[in-house]
Design an enzyme around this catalytic site. Sequence first.
Site, short mmCIF file in Angstrom:
data_model
loop_
_atom_site.label_atom_id
_atom_site.label_comp_id
_atom_site.label_asym_id
_atom_site.label_seq_id
_atom_site.Cartn_x
_atom_site.Cartn_y
_atom_site.Cartn_z
N THR A 217 0.82 -1.21 0.00
CA THR A 217 0.00 0.00 0.00
C THR A 217 0.86 1.26 0.00
O THR A 217 1.99 1.26 0.48
CB THR A 217 -0.92 0.05 1.24
OG1 THR A 217 -0.13 -0.01 2.44
CG2 THR A 217 -1.91 -1.10 1.22
N GLU A 265 -4.60 3.92 3.53
CA GLU A 265 -3.70 3.01 2.84
C GLU A 265 -4.32 2.60 1.50
O GLU A 265 -5.41 2.04 1.48
CB GLU A 265 -3.46 1.76 3.68
CG GLU A 265 -2.91 2.07 5.08
CD GLU A 265 -2.87 0.84 5.96
OE1 GLU A 265 -1.79 0.25 6.09
OE2 GLU A 265 -3.93 0.47 6.53
#
Length: 330
Positions: A217, A265
């Site tokens: 991420t 994220e």
Amino acid sequence: MMTPAASFIDIRHPEQPLPDSFKGSVVAIGNFDGMHRGHQAVLEDAVKEARATGLKAIMLTFEPHPRTLFRPNRPVFRLTPHEEKALVAKALGLDGMVSLTFDEAFASQSPDLFITDMLISKLNARKVIAGYDFHFGKDRVGTPDYLKEKGEALGIGVTIVDMKTDRSGDAVSSTRIRQALEDGAIAPANRLLGYRHFFSGVVIHGAKNGRKLGYPTANMTLPENSRLREGVYAVKFVRKDGSLHDGVASFGRRPMFDNGPRVFEVHIFDFEGNLYDEEVRVILYSYLREEMKFDGLDALINQMDTDSVQARAILRYAEPLSELETRLWD
């Protein structure tokens, strides 16, 4: 909608005289947090008037948000801070933007002083356009009617734009949009905006948990005043080079790991590369589900697989909400 300006001048907290090119312009005034359909009606009127008369169209706004000054313990959930506001203004076709410093000295000005000092002396405005709910000056005593009466007496044409409503007849407002984002009601918020809500941030290092799970991420922290609902989203990710990437994002405290500070994220589909320290934008398309704690990492990975399939499907068939949205990300 008007053609975007070839060049756009962005001035924040001006302490020196404004550019000569700003003088004698059509000036749209307002706080414009949200740059929603109601604000767009004011700004598009300014652009139309400017193009019809061969003048520049300038947006005059304020930073920080006035509520931040008056209620510092309850900072407002900002929808479009300065940079985002300028991006939308440019896409609407304005020629420039001036953000005045909204502090105690500015808030204590009389309405007359604002008109004579800013609109006449500094901008030499030919025409002023404002929304039906614009108030200014000490204790907000300057009303739209007052602006029209005083401005026209001093030789400035003034247009007040009526309230814009949605199909239910309710006013399009930043308050409604904030509440929708707090509720995870992304589609209603985006309809009121006329484009999908987006925000900016810098990619930071994280705990690398996503990478261990097969879902690396790009991590960002949102401002403390953000009240965006925690959960999982279908998003598009905009890099500094303007490229758009589909992705799925989780916003929250990672209950499977540390229950720490909130982090946004983004897992970008089919992407490899280093994004650390890059300033990026995230566009919200849909709210998928709440953040959860699962019975083990296998259950979490299975859910992430499901989230990714759902996000890909949503993004594959998503169409621009407006010509403005197309221009924003073209």
